[in-house]
Write a protein that holds these residues in place. Sequence first.
Motif, PDB file in Angstrom:
ATOM      1  N   ILE A  20       0.831  -1.210   0.000  1.00  0.00           N
ATOM      2  CA  ILE A  20       0.000   0.000   0.000  1.00  0.00           C
ATOM      3  C   ILE A  20       0.867   1.261   0.000  1.00  0.00           C
ATOM      4  CG2 ILE A  20      -0.284   0.045   2.517  1.00  0.00           C
ATOM      5  CD1 ILE A  20      -2.908   1.013  -0.187  1.00  0.00           C
ATOM      6  N   GLU A  21       2.006   1.231   0.667  1.00  0.00           N
ATOM      7  CA  GLU A  21       2.893   2.400   0.675  1.00  0.00           C
ATOM      8  C   GLU A  21       3.388   2.721  -0.732  1.00  0.00           C
ATOM      9  OE1 GLU A  21       7.292   2.585   2.042  1.00  0.00           O
ATOM     10  OE2 GLU A  21       6.131   3.176   3.804  1.00  0.00           O
ATOM     11  N   ASP A  22       3.681   1.683  -1.522  1.00  0.00           N
ATOM     12  CA  ASP A  22       4.126   1.884  -2.903  1.00  0.00           C
ATOM     13  C   ASP A  22       3.026   2.541  -3.734  1.00  0.00           C
ATOM     14  OD1 ASP A  22       6.701   0.516  -2.566  1.00  0.00           O
ATOM     15  OD2 ASP A  22       5.519  -1.311  -2.431  1.00  0.00           O
ATOM     16  N   LEU A  23       1.802   2.038  -3.576  1.00  0.00           N
ATOM     17  CA  LEU A  23       0.681   2.585  -4.335  1.00  0.00           C
ATOM     18  C   LEU A  23       0.368   4.014  -3.904  1.00  0.00           C
ATOM     19  CD1 LEU A  23       0.526  -0.363  -5.219  1.00  0.00           C
ATOM     20  CD2 LEU A  23      -1.962  -0.257  -4.973  1.00  0.00           C
ATOM     21  N   ARG A  24       0.480   4.287  -2.613  1.00  0.00           N
ATOM     22  CA  ARG A  24       0.266   5.664  -2.128  1.00  0.00           C
ATOM     23  C   ARG A  24       1.304   6.612  -2.711  1.00  0.00           C
ATOM     24  NH1 ARG A  24      -0.239   3.790   4.090  1.00  0.00           N
ATOM     25  NH2 ARG A  24      -2.497   3.366   4.207  1.00  0.00           N
ATOM     26  N   LEU A  25       2.553   6.152  -2.761  1.00  0.00           N
ATOM     27  CA  LEU A  25       3.635   6.985  -3.280  1.00  0.00           C
ATOM     28  C   LEU A  25       3.383   7.342  -4.743  1.00  0.00           C
ATOM     29  CD1 LEU A  25       6.484   8.176  -2.633  1.00  0.00           C
ATOM     30  CD2 LEU A  25       7.441   6.022  -3.477  1.00  0.00           C
ATOM     31  N   VAL A  26       3.000   6.345  -5.532  1.00  0.00           N
ATOM     32  CA  VAL A  26       2.716   6.581  -6.947  1.00  0.00           C
ATOM     33  C   VAL A  26       1.510   7.504  -7.097  1.00  0.00           C
ATOM     34  CG1 VAL A  26       2.007   5.478  -9.111  1.00  0.00           C
ATOM     35  CG2 VAL A  26       3.750   4.405  -7.665  1.00  0.00           C
ATOM     36  N   ILE A  32      -0.878  -1.341 -12.796  1.00  0.00           N
ATOM     37  CA  ILE A  32      -0.651  -1.297 -11.350  1.00  0.00           C
ATOM     38  C   ILE A  32      -1.246  -2.570 -10.768  1.00  0.00           C
ATOM     39  CG2 ILE A  32      -0.956  -0.006  -9.218  1.00  0.00           C
ATOM     40  CD1 ILE A  32       0.320   1.813 -11.142  1.00  0.00           C
ATOM     41  N   VAL A  33      -0.407  -3.401 -10.165  1.00  0.00           N
ATOM     42  CA  VAL A  33      -0.877  -4.692  -9.657  1.00  0.00           C
ATOM     43  C   VAL A  33      -0.618  -4.778  -8.155  1.00  0.00           C
ATOM     44  CG1 VAL A  33      -0.779  -7.195  -9.914  1.00  0.00           C
ATOM     45  CG2 VAL A  33      -0.379  -5.724 -11.901  1.00  0.00           C
ATOM     46  N   PRO A  34      -1.660  -4.645  -7.338  1.00  0.00           N
ATOM     47  CA  PRO A  34      -1.483  -4.726  -5.882  1.00  0.00           C
ATOM     48  C   PRO A  34      -0.974  -6.102  -5.469  1.00  0.00           C
ATOM     49  CG  PRO A  34      -3.817  -4.788  -6.455  1.00  0.00           C
ATOM     50  CD  PRO A  34      -3.070  -4.497  -7.719  1.00  0.00           C
ATOM     51  N   GLY A  35      -0.264  -6.135  -4.358  1.00  0.00           N
ATOM     52  CA  GLY A  35       0.349  -7.377  -3.912  1.00  0.00           C
ATOM     53  C   GLY A  35      -0.588  -8.332  -3.213  1.00  0.00           C
ATOM     54  N   SER A  36      -1.789  -7.867  -2.859  1.00  0.00           N
ATOM     55  CA  SER A  36      -2.729  -8.740  -2.163  1.00  0.00           C
ATOM     56  C   SER A  36      -4.133  -8.165  -2.256  1.00  0.00           C
ATOM     57  CB  SER A  36      -2.349  -8.873  -0.680  1.00  0.00           C
ATOM     58  OG  SER A  36      -2.593  -7.646   0.003  1.00  0.00           O
ATOM     59  N   GLN A  94      -7.638  -1.759   0.393  1.00  0.00           N
ATOM     60  CA  GLN A  94      -7.223  -0.520   1.040  1.00  0.00           C
ATOM     61  C   GLN A  94      -7.057   0.606   0.020  1.00  0.00           C
ATOM     62  OE1 GLN A  94      -4.038  -1.220   3.760  1.00  0.00           O
ATOM     63  NE2 GLN A  94      -4.003   0.864   4.545  1.00  0.00           N
ATOM     64  N   ALA A  95      -6.513   0.274  -1.141  1.00  0.00           N
ATOM     65  CA  ALA A  95      -6.332   1.274  -2.195  1.00  0.00           C
ATOM     66  C   ALA A  95      -7.679   1.840  -2.637  1.00  0.00           C
ATOM     67  CB  ALA A  95      -5.594   0.663  -3.378  1.00  0.00           C
ATOM     68  N   ILE A  96      -8.665   0.972  -2.748  1.00  0.00           N
ATOM     69  CA  ILE A  96     -10.007   1.416  -3.141  1.00  0.00           C
ATOM     70  C   ILE A  96     -10.634   2.267  -2.040  1.00  0.00           C
ATOM     71  CG2 ILE A  96     -12.348   0.589  -3.654  1.00  0.00           C
ATOM     72  CD1 ILE A  96     -10.977  -1.827  -5.066  1.00  0.00           C
ATOM     73  N   ALA A  97     -10.450   1.833  -0.781  1.00  0.00           N
ATOM     74  CA  ALA A  97     -11.014   2.584   0.355  1.00  0.00           C
ATOM     75  C   ALA A  97     -10.431   3.988   0.442  1.00  0.00           C
ATOM     76  CB  ALA A  97     -10.762   1.816   1.656  1.00  0.00           C
ATOM     77  N   GLU A  98      -9.162   4.142   0.041  1.00  0.00           N
ATOM     78  CA  GLU A  98      -8.498   5.443   0.122  1.00  0.00           C
ATOM     79  C   GLU A  98      -8.682   6.288  -1.143  1.00  0.00           C
ATOM     80  OE1 GLU A  98      -4.395   4.962   1.260  1.00  0.00           O
ATOM     81  OE2 GLU A  98      -4.899   3.646   2.941  1.00  0.00           O
ATOM     82  N   GLY A 130      -5.190   7.424 -16.221  1.00  0.00           N
ATOM     83  CA  GLY A 130      -5.111   6.488 -17.336  1.00  0.00           C
ATOM     84  C   GLY A 130      -4.386   5.205 -17.001  1.00  0.00           C
ATOM     85  N   PHE A 131      -4.140   4.961 -15.708  1.00  0.00           N
ATOM     86  CA  PHE A 131      -3.483   3.739 -15.262  1.00  0.00           C
ATOM     87  C   PHE A 131      -4.538   2.642 -15.073  1.00  0.00           C
ATOM     88  CE2 PHE A 131       0.271   5.916 -12.800  1.00  0.00           C
ATOM     89  CZ  PHE A 131       0.537   6.691 -13.917  1.00  0.00           C
ATOM     90  N   GLN A 132      -4.107   1.395 -15.245  1.00  0.00           N
ATOM     91  CA  GLN A 132      -5.008   0.269 -15.015  1.00  0.00           C
ATOM     92  C   GLN A 132      -4.663  -0.414 -13.704  1.00  0.00           C
ATOM     93  OE1 GLN A 132      -4.737  -3.230 -17.615  1.00  0.00           O
ATOM     94  NE2 GLN A 132      -6.962  -3.303 -17.705  1.00  0.00           N
ATOM     95  N   LEU A 133      -5.589  -0.369 -12.752  1.00  0.00           N
ATOM     96  CA  LEU A 133      -5.420  -1.091 -11.490  1.00  0.00           C
ATOM     97  C   LEU A 133      -5.978  -2.497 -11.686  1.00  0.00           C
ATOM     98  CD1 LEU A 133      -4.582  -1.018  -8.470  1.00  0.00           C
ATOM     99  CD2 LEU A 133      -6.951  -0.371  -7.959  1.00  0.00           C
ATOM    100  N   ARG A 134      -5.098  -3.479 -11.608  1.00  0.00           N
ATOM    101  CA  ARG A 134      -5.487  -4.865 -11.843  1.00  0.00           C
ATOM    102  C   ARG A 134      -5.707  -5.582 -10.513  1.00  0.00           C
ATOM    103  NH1 ARG A 134      -3.748  -5.491 -17.548  1.00  0.00           N
ATOM    104  NH2 ARG A 134      -3.608  -7.764 -17.452  1.00  0.00           N
ATOM    105  N   GLN A 135      -5.884  -6.895 -10.562  1.00  0.00           N
ATOM    106  CA  GLN A 135      -6.113  -7.687  -9.356  1.00  0.00           C
ATOM    107  C   GLN A 135      -4.803  -8.323  -8.893  1.00  0.00           C
ATOM    108  OE1 GLN A 135      -9.470  -9.721 -11.458  1.00  0.00           O
ATOM    109  NE2 GLN A 135     -10.591  -9.414  -9.540  1.00  0.00           N
ATOM    110  N   PRO A 136      -4.741  -8.776  -7.644  1.00  0.00           N
ATOM    111  CA  PRO A 136      -3.463  -9.209  -7.057  1.00  0.00           C
ATOM    112  C   PRO A 136      -2.836 -10.441  -7.707  1.00  0.00           C
ATOM    113  CG  PRO A 136      -5.114  -8.810  -5.358  1.00  0.00           C
ATOM    114  CD  PRO A 136      -5.841  -8.797  -6.665  1.00  0.00           C
ATOM    115  N   GLY A 137      -1.521 -10.430  -7.791  1.00  0.00           N
ATOM    116  CA  GLY A 137      -0.753 -11.551  -8.303  1.00  0.00           C
ATOM    117  C   GLY A 137       0.648 -11.110  -8.660  1.00  0.00           C
TER     118      GLY A 137
END
Length: 465
Positions: free
Chosen positions: A351-357, A374-378, A384-388, A398-405
Amino acid sequence: MGKTLFDKIWEKHVVKQIEGGPAVLYIDKHFIHEVTSPQAFKGLEQRGLKVLRPQQVVATADHNVPTLNQHLPIKEELSRNQVQQLIDNCKKHDIELYGLGHPFQGIVHVIGPELGITQPGMTIVCGDSHTSTHGAFGSIAFGIGTSEVEMVMATQCMMQSKPKLMRINVEGQLNKGVVSKDIILYIIATISASGATGYFVEYAGSAIRSLSMEGRMTICNMSIEMGARGGMIAPDDITFDYMKGRLFAPGVSQWDRKVNAWKELYSDEDAVFDKEININAADIEPMITYGTNPGMGIGVTGHIPAENEIEDKEKPSFLKSLNYMGLKPGAEIKGKKVDYVFIGSCTNSRIEDLRLVASFVKGRKKADDVQVWIVPGSRQVEKQAIAEGIDKIFEEAGFQLRQPGCSACLAMNEDKIPAGKYCISTSNRNFEGRQGPNARTLLASPLTAAVAAITGEVADVREFL
């Protein structure tokens, strides 16, 4: 003579020392995933054995999973079979599995820490080279091969020779725009991709102590990329604050007792290492790789080495690497056009990485000719990214937030970089074909990846801060 952090943990876990040989080492926690476990399970069954202590094994699906439409059947047959095999094996051996659809599913080295499973003083193994990530908590954590996975399943122990010990001290204050990924890329570029072969590394110094747990995990994650057996950092209040209240961390009744024990996990002042390296944090600038191993890295304002700067014995591999990458000796890297940006992997998907970006790209748009994944780690990071509201920032950019993996880190799934295309990646490896056949990978920090996504080229993030 004093003891190192490694010595203190190692000695508590040696079941038997074989004279003139390896030790039988007890393993506290064993993480497994779908790639290196099927053969191990098959080996157990051929020998008529069960998993000895299934409660000390944690499983998840990460390498082969798609990062779009995870509710649908996996398209690739090999990936689908491996994930199904993991489901069947875990059910048969009564192992906790965080598979697709489970709220705790994610990359194995992301979910262990975020769930509080990873704890100081432990021995931790997984059939995955980047298990050293967990060393950020003051544990001995390292990757093992499939035959060793089977050994740990059967006995909760494994044979292991004690490695040499190295300490890397990073002292001073980091420059603007420099983050933990830049530290480890700088270290690897300084000592080479084989510079820590045969060693277990402890990272120390004021710059390391100043890092968050996410930053420390990034550092330890890439220890293997310089040949080390693993990496570790002594736990402190930052560690304990991160862990407190997590699902599988010690509860209130045990917390103080555990913390008091963990506070003893440090290298004594008079402890002796086989090798020490000192680095000045002020010397580090935003880093990027240009070649096909993580040691081929430079600052973003630097240039690729000229031929006369390379030792004769290294020239053939150096030139082969540049030929693969489509780059020239002596050229600047800044301004190089990129096609893809991948922000994810067990190195930089927290989440810290995604917040930084998100903090950098908010109000900006990606370059038209760049695809950004953008691929979250879990699942928890995604939630959490969606909640924030981070997902909305990415969408507007224009970034694509994908699912974890694991995604495009290793092209073992559907997320592959096309041949000949350049990808700035926050992952840990840039080997030939790592992100897809003939794909070209430039490793960098989430910040450097973010600025490339906006500009469409390798750029110095410090000019935008």
